[in-house]
Design an enzyme around this catalytic site. Structure first.
Site, PDB file in Angstrom:
ATOM      1  N   HIS A   1     -22.019 -10.842  10.177  1.00  0.00           N
ATOM      2  CA  HIS A   1     -22.478 -10.569  11.554  1.00  0.00           C
ATOM      3  C   HIS A   1     -24.009 -10.711  11.599  1.00  0.00           C
ATOM      4  CE1 HIS A   1     -23.020  -8.462  15.331  1.00  0.00           C
ATOM      5  NE2 HIS A   1     -21.774  -8.062  15.409  1.00  0.00           N
TER       6      HIS A   1
ATOM      7  N   GLU B   1     -22.329 -15.777  13.987  1.00  0.00           N
ATOM      8  CA  GLU B   1     -21.553 -15.120  12.938  1.00  0.00           C
ATOM      9  C   GLU B   1     -20.466 -16.044  12.393  1.00  0.00           C
ATOM     10  OE1 GLU B   1     -20.250 -11.350  14.662  1.00  0.00           O
ATOM     11  OE2 GLU B   1     -21.921 -11.475  16.058  1.00  0.00           O
TER      12      GLU B   1
HETATM   13  O1  TA6 Z   1     -19.981  -9.741  17.169  1.00  0.00           O
HETATM   14  C1  TA6 Z   1     -20.171  -9.416  18.499  1.00  0.00           C
HETATM   15  C2  TA6 Z   1     -19.764  -7.973  18.713  1.00  0.00           C
HETATM   16  O2  TA6 Z   1     -18.426  -7.805  18.338  1.00  0.00           O
HETATM   17  C3  TA6 Z   1     -20.033  -7.601  20.168  1.00  0.00           C
HETATM   18  O3  TA6 Z   1     -18.853  -7.433  20.897  1.00  0.00           O
HETATM   19  C4  TA6 Z   1     -20.930  -6.386  20.098  1.00  0.00           C
HETATM   20  O4  TA6 Z   1     -20.342  -5.223  20.441  1.00  0.00           O
HETATM   21  C5  TA6 Z   1     -21.481  -6.472  18.681  1.00  0.00           C
HETATM   22  O5  TA6 Z   1     -20.541  -7.114  17.889  1.00  0.00           O
HETATM   23  C6  TA6 Z   1     -22.048  -5.237  18.030  1.00  0.00           C
HETATM   24  O6  TA6 Z   1     -21.075  -4.396  17.527  1.00  0.00           O
HETATM   25  P1  TA6 Z   1     -21.479  -3.018  16.859  1.00  0.00           P
HETATM   26  O7  TA6 Z   1     -20.176  -2.398  16.437  1.00  0.00           O
HETATM   27  O8  TA6 Z   1     -22.371  -3.333  15.679  1.00  0.00           O
HETATM   28  O9  TA6 Z   1     -22.218  -2.227  17.897  1.00  0.00           O
END
Ligand code: TA6
Length: 310
Positions: free
Chosen positions: A179, A282
């Protein structure tokens, strides 16, 4: 307690070459980190989550974005860096009550990882291998018998390999992602190439399936899972006058995320105008691209990041 751990880790795994050094230290919030410096780059990795916090190739600016408001606490994911989403991506996919509080993006990003080995490579890069072992809490969420390993190679390019081995007698299905929060000069002046003509699920529009035309430009909240995408991506960053090249293997989806101002303000840990300087691209296996691993087999998710001056 961490001081003793740091001493033990340094005794067993530190590297003290002139041009290739690796040391364990106590980082922010008292969390153990590993600092790497070699002829090609500097990097800092937190042992919680095996979470890369920084990668600066020599002669370059920081490539990885870390929020100025990031909090560092045991069991809490850090806003920025390279969180590892595993063994599921997004919310846990079940409706039963017992799993309703399972953390989004799995637990790999918030548990401690153990160092397996460190190595100064002949080309001047540094490799560190980590694993994380199941405990009662993680077994309650993920009873399958799996071994997971992360290999990080810090050099002129940054390489990450996440290996999942299915040690059980049944097939297992995992979702996963690096991520990665890339640091960019100005979101309004940034494009992502490599996703033209692919389908994506638009999370900000009820997961509607849409088709990408041309490069991805961001001028509002973007949260998309590009499906069946295995090609390289390039982040064209006009403000910093550089391109970030993302090459991957074992990944069939690409998630693109920028929360934009309103959502960022609600999140509270993205910092003032943080959304302007970050972009998540990602390399993942998410939604319909989750991976099934047969008993006794392993899956590798591999990425390589490189910076090219424009
Ligand atoms: O990868 C994108 C995502 O899934 C978004 O939907 C957003 O919520 C982000 O990740 C961040 O997630 P987190 O759980 O780290 O707040």
């Amino acid at each position: 307690m961490n001081a003793t751990l740091i001493e033990q880790l340094n005794d067993e795994f530190s590297l003290a070459g002139n041009n290739n050094s690796l040391h364990f230290n106590i980082g922010e919030g008292g969390l153990p980190v590993v600092n790497v410096e070699n002829v090609h780059a500097n990097s800092t990795i937190s042992l919680q989550g095996a979470h890369i916090l920084s990668w600066i190739p020599k002669g370059e600016e920081e490539v990885i974005w870390l929020s100025e408001e990031a909090s560092f606490a045991t069991g809490k994911s850090v806003r920025g860096g390279v969180p590892i989403c595993w063994p599921w991506f997004g919310p846990y996919n079940s409706t039963d009550d017992a799993s309703s509080n399972f953390p989004a993006h799995g637990f790999a990003r918030t548990v401690n990882w153990h160092v397996l080995s460190t190595e100064a490579l002949a080309n001047g890069s540094t490799r560190i291998s980590f694993t994380t072992l199941p405990d009662e809490d993680t077994k309650a969420m993920w009873p399958a018998n799996t071994t997971v390993q992360l290999k990080v190679t810090v050099g002129k390019k940054l390489e990450l390999e996440l290996i999942t081995h299915n040690d059980s007698t049944q097939p297992i299905t995992i979702g996963q992602a690096f991520h990665t929060y890339f640091r960019i000069g100005d979101i309004a002046n940034t494009k992502i190439h490599g996703l033209d003509d692919t389908d994506y699920l638009d999370k900000v529009d009820n997961l509607k399936r849409k088709v990408q035309h041309g490069p991805v430009c961001i001028d509002g909240e973007v949260d998309r899972i590009y499906l069946d995408t295995t090609s390289d991506c390039v982040i064209e960053d006009k403000a910093l006058k550089r391109n970030i090249i993302i090459i991957k293997c074992g990944s069939h989806s690409t998630v693109v995320w920028n929360p934009w101002q309103e959502v960022a303000d609600k999140m509270g840990d993205l910092g003032t105008d943080g959304y302007k300087q970050m972009l998540c691209v990602e390399s993942s296996n998410a939604a319909e691209d989750e991976v099934t691993i047969q008993p006794g087999k392993a899956h590798q998710l591999w990425v390589q990041y490189a910076v090219q001056r424009a």
